[in-house]
Design an enzyme around this catalytic site. Structure first.
Site, short mmCIF file in Angstrom:
data_model
loop_
_atom_site.label_atom_id
_atom_site.label_comp_id
_atom_site.label_asym_id
_atom_site.label_seq_id
_atom_site.Cartn_x
_atom_site.Cartn_y
_atom_site.Cartn_z
N ALA A 94 0.49 14.38 -21.06
CA ALA A 94 1.54 13.95 -20.14
C ALA A 94 2.29 12.72 -20.64
CB ALA A 94 0.95 13.67 -18.76
N LYS A 95 1.62 11.89 -21.46
CA LYS A 95 2.23 10.69 -22.05
C LYS A 95 2.89 9.80 -20.99
CE LYS A 95 3.16 12.94 -26.52
NZ LYS A 95 2.85 14.33 -26.14
N ARG A 96 2.19 9.59 -19.89
CA ARG A 96 2.73 8.75 -18.83
C ARG A 96 2.75 7.29 -19.28
NH1 ARG A 96 5.24 12.87 -16.91
NH2 ARG A 96 4.14 14.15 -15.40
#
Length: 290
Positions: free
Chosen positions: A97-99
């Protein structure tokens, strides 16, 4: 709940290899036999069958949320169903997700994925630290409370990442500075098997950088990106892992297209092509470094 690193390490030791398969729905590459009345139906048909075939051969899968999000609400519903199926098969789930945000926004993301009543019941999630460690802290806090994992972007393999990650800062590359800053989280998320539920990304195409990062974070798990179709070989992919009694440990090596969409002709069924792709990826990792 048992620590994420302990669960992952136990399963990779049992299997004898660190392969992770990325669940990336590239719809144009999905064989016609899986095509449904909608894109989301096609994705569900394909990945549900893939999990049935491969579920007992791997420890963990990594669905990329953006490729489900672009199908709208039906795509997210498919993702939720696939996560439930994967976990029912005993697989761990790492959400790509690479939040990366701060304050209550970061906490909102963390609660969505790492809290007991979250939107998606995953075991770990990828996080972007380049807004500072306060973008990572809410994820670590919930991971610590709930036996989850946090995977922080440190070294990536896409060409554009070099422009920032290879900048020099006080005699080090920026990715080394980021790795060094994560030591406090490594310690907070230590498990009983000798590894931390703090994980970091490394590139299969930059093994020397994996070695540098391992010196900074000796007990963090590695998520190795770029194995197979993206050009990384087994030797470079395992450069930062440790050889244990049952095989490599200390992280997982991700492959998606090379396993999901094999291009070799000559197989009389989709199942046999998938089984061959899995076998090649697994055997390559088992035999790395002689």
């Amino acid at each position: 709940m048992e620590n994420f690193a302990d669960r992952l390490t136990a399963r990779t030791r049992e299997l004898g290899h660190p392969l992770c398969v990325g669940l990336d729905p590239y719809l144009l590459q999905i064989p016609p036999r899986f095509h449904g009345v909608s894109e989301s139906d096609t994705a569900l048909n394909f990945f549900s069958e893939f999990l049935s075939v491969a579920g007992d051969r791997i420890a963990i899968v990594k669905p990329q949320i953006s490729l489900f999000e672009r199908m709208g609400i039906p795509g997210l519903e498919v993702l939720q169903k696939l996560i439930e199926q994967a976990k029912a098969l005993g697989l761990l789930v790492l959400l790509g997700a690479k939040r990366g945000d701060i304050g209550e926004t970061a906490r909102g993301y963390a609660e969505a994925y790492l809290s007991p009543n979250g939107f998606l019941d995953v075991d770990a999630v990828t996080v972007n630290p380049y807004m500072g460690l306060d973008a990572v802290e809410p994820f670590v806090e919930l991971a610590q409370s709930n036996g989850k994992g946090v995977v922080v972007l440190v070294r990536n393999g896409n060409p554009g990442s070099d422009a920032f990650q290879l900048l020099e800062s006080n005699g080090q590359y920026l990715f080394e500075v980021v790795a060094e800053s994560l030591v406090r989280f490594e310690e907070r998320l230590m498990g009983n098997a000798g590894w931390s539920s703090l994980a970091v990304t490394v590139s299969a195409r930059s093994p020397e950088d994996s070695v540098r990062i391992r010196k900074k974070l000796p007990r963090s798990l590695f998520l190795v990106l770029g194995y197979g179709a993206q050009g990384g070989d087994a030797t470079s992919s395992t450069a930062g892992l440790r050889r244990g009694k049952q095989g490599f440990e200390g992280g997982v090596v991700n492959s998606s297209r090379g396993v999901l969409y094999p291009s070799e002709p000559g197989f009389n069924s989709w199942e046999s092509a998938i089984e061959n792709a899995l076998m090649k990826a697994i055997q390559g990792l088992k035999q790395a470094h002689g």
